[in-house]
Design an enzyme around this catalytic site. Structure first.
Site, mmCIF file in Angstrom:
data_model
loop_
_atom_site.group_PDB
_atom_site.id
_atom_site.type_symbol
_atom_site.label_atom_id
_atom_site.label_comp_id
_atom_site.label_asym_id
_atom_site.label_seq_id
_atom_site.Cartn_x
_atom_site.Cartn_y
_atom_site.Cartn_z
ATOM 1 N N ASP A 1 0.843 -1.196 0.000
ATOM 2 C CA ASP A 1 0.000 0.000 0.000
ATOM 3 C C ASP A 1 0.880 1.249 0.000
ATOM 4 O OD1 ASP A 1 -2.166 -1.686 0.206
ATOM 5 O OD2 ASP A 1 -2.276 -1.519 2.392
HETATM 6 N N1 URA Z 1 -1.171 -6.022 3.831
HETATM 7 C C1 URA Z 1 -1.691 -4.769 3.835
HETATM 8 O O1 URA Z 1 -2.742 -4.535 4.431
HETATM 9 N N2 URA Z 1 -1.026 -3.804 3.187
HETATM 10 C C2 URA Z 1 0.162 -4.009 2.555
HETATM 11 O O2 URA Z 1 0.737 -3.070 2.010
HETATM 12 C C3 URA Z 1 0.689 -5.306 2.566
HETATM 13 C C4 URA Z 1 0.007 -6.290 3.204
#
Ligand code: URA
Length: 238
Positions: A103
Site C-alpha cells: 500500500d
Molecule cells: N497487507 C496490507 O494490508 N497492506 C500491505 O501493504 C501489505 C500487506
C-alpha cells in the site's frame, strides 16, 4: 555480445543512443574506455560503467527497494509518485515492475523485476512464499488476538466498498513483539491483507512495514528510498 547490444539489453535506450554513448567515450569495461560500439564481450559476470556509474550485466533484473511511505506500487499512480520513480532510468526502461504490491502507506521490502516467470513464482498462492510484516496497532494486542489470527479470520471489505463474498485467511506466524507491535507471517498476498486481518480481530493497523520476503530480509543498511541488486538465490533460498 556487441557492446551496443549489451547496453540496449540493459535499458540504456535505442541501439542508436547506445552506440552514441559508446562512441562518445561514456562507457568503460574493466576501467578502460571502449569507444567501438561493435566491440564484443562475454556477458557472464560482466561489469561496465556508463557515465561513471557501475552496472553489472543481468539477463533479467532483480532489485530490492526499501519503500518509503508516500509511494504507490502502481505503474499509473493516482495520488502519489510511483515506486518506479525511485529507480534509475535503465531499470524503468527495461520494464521492471513490483513483485506484488505494498500500500501507499506501507514501508519496507519491495522486490522489482522484469522477469515474468519470477513474478509468477513469488506471487502465486500455490508457492506459499512467506512474507513477514511488522504492524504497529492502535490498541494493545492480546494473546487471544494472536491465536485468532493463527486459527483463521474472515476478511471484510472496507466500509462503503463493494462487498465481495467473505474470504477467510490465517497467519502462518503471529508474534506480539511489544504491547502494540505485531509480527505477522503470511503465505498469501490478498488485497490489504494485514490491515483487514488485524481489523477482523478488533484492532487497527496504524503503521505497516514488510521486513522479509521469501528467504530475503531487508538489510538494515538499506535506507528508505534506496535500491540494490539482488541475487535471486537470496530470495528463493537453497
Ligand atoms: N497487507 C496490507 O494490508 N497492506 C500491505 O501493504 C501489505 C500487506
Amino acid at each position: 555480445m556487441r557492446l551496443d547490444q549489451i547496453l540496449f539489453s540493459q535499458g540504456f535506450g535505442t541501439r542508436r543512443l547506445c552506440a552514441g554513448l559508446i562512441a562518445h567515450g561514456e562507457v568503460r569495461v574493466a576501467g578502460q574506455v571502449v569507444d567501438d560500439p561493435g566491440a564484443e564481450f562475454d556477458t557472464e559476470g560482466l561489469c561496465f560503467d556508463v557515465g561513471g556509474q557501475a552496472w553489472p550485466y543481468a539477463e533479467k533484473a532483480l532489485v530490492m527497494l526499501n519503500k518509503p511511505a508516500g509511494y504507490e506500487c502502481s505503474q499509473k499512480p493516482k495520488h502519489h509518485p510511483s515506486v518506479l520513480s525511485l529507480l534509475p532510468a535503465p531499470l524503468r526502461e527495461r520494464g521492471v515492475q513490483p513483485i506484488g504490491r505494498l500500500d501507499e502507506d506501507t514501508t519496507g521490502l519491495l522486490l522489482l523485476t522484469d522477469d515474468g516467470a519470477l513474478i509468477h513464482r513469488l506471487t502465486s498462492p500455490k508457492h506459499h512464499v512467506p512474507k513477514v510484516y511488522e504492524a504497529r496497532c492502535k490498541h494493545p494486542l492480546t494473546p487471544a488476538m494472536a491465536e485468532q489470527l493463527l486459527a483463521g479470520v474472515e476478511l471484510k471489505e472496507p466500509e462503503g466498498k463493494y462487498q465481495r463474498p467473505p474470504e477467510t485467511t490465517r497467519a502462518e506466524g503471529a508474534e506480539i513483539v511489544d504491547g502494540t507491535l505485531l509480527r505477522l507471517t503470511l503465505l498469501e498476498g490478498k488485497y490489504h491483507q494485514v490491515k483487514r486481518m488485524v481489523a477482523a480481530v478488533g484492532n487497527r493497523v496504524e503503521a505497516l512495514h514488510r521486513s522479509r520476503l521469501g528467504a530475503l530480509a531487508l538489510p538494515a543498511d538499506l535506507v528508505p528510498g534506496q535500491w540494490r541488486w539482488v541475487d535471486r538465490a537470496l530470495v528463493l533460498g537453497g
